[in-house]
Design an enzyme around this catalytic site. Structure first.
Site, PDB file in Angstrom:
ATOM      1  CG  ASP A   8      -1.982  -1.182   1.145  1.00  0.00           C
ATOM      2  OD1 ASP A   8      -2.058  -1.701   0.248  1.00  0.00           O
ATOM      3  OD2 ASP A   8      -2.582  -1.227   2.143  1.00  0.00           O
ATOM      4  CG  ASP A 129     -12.560  -1.347  -0.893  1.00  0.00           C
ATOM      5  OD1 ASP A 129     -12.216  -2.650  -1.188  1.00  0.00           O
ATOM      6  OD2 ASP A 129     -12.317  -0.442  -1.681  1.00  0.00           O
TER       7      ASP A 129
END
Length: 249
Positions: A8, A129
């Site tokens: 990330d 998500d």
């Protein structure tokens, strides 16, 4: 079954967030390219990358870091975060990505996802998500009224390569994957599903290899790998053994 190590990116560095909060970022490696090389050397076969700044900005922000990662590893790379247009998709695929992950745009403009799947077969994944069972967008900053399965079914038959399903309430806090909702999603659609959010220990790897979870394409691991809670050699050996057993059946 694939275990995807995660990189990330925030401000050009390799970080992990807690519950998707940019203010709760821990830097694990200031050199994402070196991290990509390390994952390849450990035996991983894929790499999952997220441009966190890009997810909030709606456009790629960590492009230089992604380019460096692509140069550093031979492994296929999938990237999500801020990819919102066909031109953007085409540009990233031309730069060496194996597949792009479309999240916010999958909610805002499902037709663009379907068009992208036609233009780039097998190279477009959808990121779903969820927070409290509802789909979140704009880098998890906004909740929608869409249910997870409701959104996923919009892409049945479109050629989506995979759905990456993240339970935001578990992300980065090492309490285990939400197997119930992940497997329910996998049962509801024919698109391969990748589990994300909360993978905590080798027990999650064993759970992933049980018969009811074999329909999944795999799972993504971030913090558990960085913190040493999962030994890469042990995890990959378990997966390899399960693959061999499946071939022999």
């Amino acid at each position: 079954m694939i275990l995807f190590p995660a990189i990330d990116l925030k401000d050009g560095q390799c970080v992990r967030l807690k519950l998707g909060d940019m203010a709760q970022a821990t830097v694990y490696n200031p050199d994402p390219a070196a991290q990509a090389r390390a994952f390849e050397e450990q035996g991983f076969e894929w790499l999952h990358v997220v441009d966190l700044n890009g997810a909030f900005a709606g456009e790629s922000v960590n492009g230089a870091a992604v380019d460096a990662i692509l140069k550093a590893t031979k492994n296929p790379v999938q990237l999500g975060g801020g990819i919102r247009t066909l031109a953007h998709i085409e540009s990233w695929l031309a730069r060496g990505l194996t597949r792009v992950i479309l999240g916010t745009v999958a909610v805002r403009d499902p037709a663009l996802v379907i068009e992208a799947c036609r233009a780039f077969p097998g190279r477009v994944a959808v990121g779903i998500d969820a927070k409290g069972g509802k789909v979140a967008v704009e880098g998890w900053a906004e909740a929608s009224e869409l249910g997870v399965i409701e959104l996923a079914r919009k892409f049945e038959g479109a050629g989506v390569a995979a759905i990456i399903y993240t339970d935001i309430d578990r992300d980065g806090i090492l309490i285990g994957i939400n197997w119930e909702s992940t497997l329910a999603l996998a049962d509801a659609v024919s698109i391969p599903v990748i589990a994300s959010g909360g993978l905590a220990s080798i027990e999650d790897i064993r759970r992933m290899l049980r018969p009811d979870a074999r329909k999944l394409e795999g799972a993504i691991s971030g913090r558990a790998l960085y913190d040493g809670r999962i030994d890469p050699g042990e995890a990959l050996a378990l997966i390899k053994s399960a693959r061999q057993a499946e071939v022999q059946q």
